[in-house]
Scaffold this motif. Sequence first.
Motif, PDB file in Angstrom:
ATOM      1  N   ASP A  38       4.533   9.549 -11.069  1.00 53.25           N
ATOM      2  CA  ASP A  38       5.949   9.210 -10.883  1.00 53.25           C
ATOM      3  C   ASP A  38       6.277   9.026  -9.402  1.00 53.25           C
ATOM      4  N   ALA A  39       5.719   9.884  -8.557  1.00 54.18           N
ATOM      5  CA  ALA A  39       5.997   9.797  -7.123  1.00 54.18           C
ATOM      6  C   ALA A  39       5.493   8.487  -6.539  1.00 54.18           C
ATOM      7  N   VAL A  40       4.311   8.060  -6.948  1.00 51.26           N
ATOM      8  CA  VAL A  40       3.772   6.789  -6.462  1.00 51.26           C
ATOM      9  C   VAL A  40       4.670   5.633  -6.913  1.00 51.26           C
ATOM     10  N   ARG A  41       5.126   5.687  -8.139  1.00 47.03           N
ATOM     11  CA  ARG A  41       6.005   4.619  -8.630  1.00 47.03           C
ATOM     12  C   ARG A  41       7.311   4.559  -7.846  1.00 47.03           C
ATOM     13  N   VAL A  42       7.870   5.721  -7.526  1.00 50.33           N
ATOM     14  CA  VAL A  42       9.107   5.742  -6.744  1.00 50.33           C
ATOM     15  C   VAL A  42       8.845   5.228  -5.327  1.00 50.33           C
ATOM     16  N   ALA A  43       7.728   5.631  -4.728  1.00 51.60           N
ATOM     17  CA  ALA A  43       7.398   5.192  -3.375  1.00 51.60           C
ATOM     18  C   ALA A  43       7.191   3.683  -3.290  1.00 51.60           C
ATOM     19  N   ALA A  44       6.846   3.055  -4.412  1.00 46.66           N
ATOM     20  CA  ALA A  44       6.598   1.612  -4.431  1.00 46.66           C
ATOM     21  C   ALA A  44       7.850   0.794  -4.732  1.00 46.66           C
ATOM     22  N   ARG A  56       0.825  -1.202   0.000  1.00 43.12           N
ATOM     23  CA  ARG A  56       0.000   0.000   0.000  1.00 43.12           C
ATOM     24  C   ARG A  56       0.867   1.264   0.000  1.00 43.12           C
ATOM     25  N   ILE A  57       0.424   2.278  -0.747  1.00 46.01           N
ATOM     26  CA  ILE A  57       1.031   3.600  -0.749  1.00 46.01           C
ATOM     27  C   ILE A  57       0.022   4.585  -0.164  1.00 46.01           C
ATOM     28  N   VAL A  58       0.474   5.367   0.804  1.00 45.26           N
ATOM     29  CA  VAL A  58      -0.381   6.386   1.418  1.00 45.26           C
ATOM     30  C   VAL A  58      -0.026   7.737   0.814  1.00 45.26           C
ATOM     31  N   ILE A  59      -1.032   8.464   0.343  1.00 40.21           N
ATOM     32  CA  ILE A  59      -0.824   9.782  -0.255  1.00 40.21           C
ATOM     33  C   ILE A  59      -1.411  10.833   0.682  1.00 40.21           C
ATOM     34  N   LEU A  60      -0.556  11.705   1.191  1.00 37.28           N
ATOM     35  CA  LEU A  60      -0.955  12.756   2.119  1.00 37.28           C
ATOM     36  C   LEU A  60      -1.010  14.091   1.374  1.00 37.28           C
ATOM     37  N   GLY A  61      -2.139  14.760   1.436  1.00 35.48           N
ATOM     38  CA  GLY A  61      -2.292  16.032   0.737  1.00 35.48           C
ATOM     39  C   GLY A  61      -2.067  17.213   1.662  1.00 35.48           C
ATOM     40  N   ALA A  95      14.423  10.530   8.873  1.00 36.36           N
ATOM     41  CA  ALA A  95      15.409   9.710   8.159  1.00 36.36           C
ATOM     42  C   ALA A  95      14.838   8.325   7.878  1.00 36.36           C
ATOM     43  N   PRO A  96      13.709   8.238   7.183  1.00 29.82           N
ATOM     44  CA  PRO A  96      12.935   6.992   7.143  1.00 29.82           C
ATOM     45  C   PRO A  96      13.604   5.861   6.372  1.00 29.82           C
ATOM     46  N   ALA A  97      13.345   4.649   6.840  1.00 30.67           N
ATOM     47  CA  ALA A  97      13.846   3.450   6.170  1.00 30.67           C
ATOM     48  C   ALA A  97      12.958   3.053   4.998  1.00 30.67           C
ATOM     49  N   LYS A  98      11.806   3.704   4.860  1.00 38.43           N
ATOM     50  CA  LYS A  98      10.933   3.551   3.711  1.00 38.43           C
ATOM     51  C   LYS A  98      10.903   4.880   2.954  1.00 38.43           C
ATOM     52  N   PRO A  99      10.487   4.880   1.678  1.00 39.78           N
ATOM     53  CA  PRO A  99      10.478   6.135   0.936  1.00 39.78           C
ATOM     54  C   PRO A  99       9.329   7.059   1.321  1.00 39.78           C
ATOM     55  N   VAL A 100       9.645   8.339   1.432  1.00 43.06           N
ATOM     56  CA  VAL A 100       8.661   9.402   1.598  1.00 43.06           C
ATOM     57  C   VAL A 100       8.914  10.373   0.456  1.00 43.06           C
ATOM     58  N   VAL A 101       8.002  10.446  -0.489  1.00 45.79           N
ATOM     59  CA  VAL A 101       8.241  11.158  -1.739  1.00 45.79           C
ATOM     60  C   VAL A 101       7.350  12.388  -1.824  1.00 45.79           C
ATOM     61  N   LEU A 137       4.276   5.011   8.119  1.00 47.14           N
ATOM     62  CA  LEU A 137       5.476   4.221   7.846  1.00 47.14           C
ATOM     63  C   LEU A 137       5.608   3.051   8.808  1.00 47.14           C
ATOM     64  N   ALA A 138       5.042   3.181   9.997  1.00 40.85           N
ATOM     65  CA  ALA A 138       5.122   2.104  10.978  1.00 40.85           C
ATOM     66  C   ALA A 138       4.199   0.940  10.651  1.00 40.85           C
ATOM     67  N   ARG A 139       3.301   1.122   9.678  1.00 43.20           N
ATOM     68  CA  ARG A 139       2.386   0.044   9.298  1.00 43.20           C
ATOM     69  C   ARG A 139       3.091  -0.930   8.346  1.00 43.20           C
ATOM     70  N   ASP A 140       3.032  -2.211   8.673  1.00 44.75           N
ATOM     71  CA  ASP A 140       3.728  -3.222   7.871  1.00 44.75           C
ATOM     72  C   ASP A 140       3.245  -3.256   6.431  1.00 44.75           C
ATOM     73  N   GLU A 141       1.951  -2.962   6.228  1.00 43.77           N
ATOM     74  CA  GLU A 141       1.392  -3.077   4.879  1.00 43.77           C
ATOM     75  C   GLU A 141       1.685  -1.877   3.999  1.00 43.77           C
ATOM     76  N   VAL A 142       2.343  -0.858   4.546  1.00 37.89           N
ATOM     77  CA  VAL A 142       2.633   0.358   3.781  1.00 37.89           C
ATOM     78  C   VAL A 142       4.069   0.315   3.266  1.00 37.89           C
ATOM     79  N   ALA A 143       4.208   0.455   1.945  1.00 37.44           N
ATOM     80  CA  ALA A 143       5.531   0.457   1.330  1.00 37.44           C
ATOM     81  C   ALA A 143       6.175   1.827   1.389  1.00 37.44           C
ATOM     82  N   GLY A 144       5.352   2.879   1.307  1.00 42.08           N
ATOM     83  CA  GLY A 144       5.901   4.222   1.301  1.00 42.08           C
ATOM     84  C   GLY A 144       4.793   5.257   1.346  1.00 42.08           C
ATOM     85  N   VAL A 145       5.214   6.510   1.461  1.00 41.04           N
ATOM     86  CA  VAL A 145       4.287   7.627   1.563  1.00 41.04           C
ATOM     87  C   VAL A 145       4.608   8.647   0.488  1.00 41.04           C
ATOM     88  N   VAL A 146       3.569   9.204  -0.129  1.00 43.52           N
ATOM     89  CA  VAL A 146       3.698  10.313  -1.067  1.00 43.52           C
ATOM     90  C   VAL A 146       3.033  11.533  -0.440  1.00 43.52           C
TER      91      VAL A 146
END
Length: 310
Positions: free
Chosen positions: A133-139, A3-8, A106-112, A77-86
């Motif tokens: 593009d951002a979603v693709r990078v976050a994944a 899952r990718i979470v998108i924050l507006g 300094a996240p161990a997962k991508p925040v784009v 980011l702390a959720r196991d099912e989340v690959a990254g955040v946009v």
Amino acid sequence: MKRIVILGTGGTIAGQARRSDSHVGYTAAQISVEDLVAGVPALAGLPLEAEQVAQVDSKDMSFAIWRALAARVAHHLARDEVAGVVITHGTDTLEETAYFLQRVLAPAKPVVLTAAMRPATAPSADGPQNLLDAVRVAALPGARGVLACIAGTVHAGDQVRKIHPYRVDAFDSGDAGPLGYIEEGRLRRLRDWPAGQALGLAPVLREDWPRVDIVTSAAGADGALVEALCALGAGGLVAACTGNGTLAAPLEAALLKAQAGGVAVLRANRIGRGALVEPDGAAPALPSAGALTPVQARVELTLQLLQRGS
């Protein structure tokens, strides 16, 4: 795909203009992040979540929004099912938010972070492609750190800076250069992901942030502004310097006096590229911010003061 979470947070990417042919006469932060995602057909069917953290023109970005944003990013980011955040953001202060999040998390997962130079109503709007593009990078498996993905280019969050007021390719990474390029939906990576030691959320969640201001050295500059800012209770000052960290003599004298009185001071390069190079064998009287821009140095000094409890 996880899952990718998108924050507006608003910005031009969510802006609307009365005339569809206008790229500058628009109102930012009008379209919800859910509608931005729905407007990109290529995102349909992907495991996405959208959440509106704020809805502002990024010139009005605030410390309160930064606190809320950092907390929500850390939560997801702390959720196991989340690959990254946009994060959808305005371009005006994107570099400050990116630097802040990288230093704090300094996240161990991508925040784009992604943005747009043209409103969503423009016939050649750049937001949809940037968001895709951002979603693709976050994944991407193995991706990490805070990144900025704009105009097909990926920048490290602690180095990205805005360099143009109008073009769609309005960002670069200074001397470091971009982290990579998006080509046909794939990242051609040129260097390592951002790294660093996270400061953590604890120092930044307090509401009484110290006042840190920027003063600029230029022909005829004196110390009056420094004195006024100290009287207002400034806890820190960033001096945007000429040349290789030089300051007009009256301004330098005022900054030295302020430092002696307990105000934290950093010198930063006002040029926008390069790093301050100090002489061998002598510590500078006013500390250097190295390769940081003045606005990055302001974020850094604010975080240092928050860590000290100032």
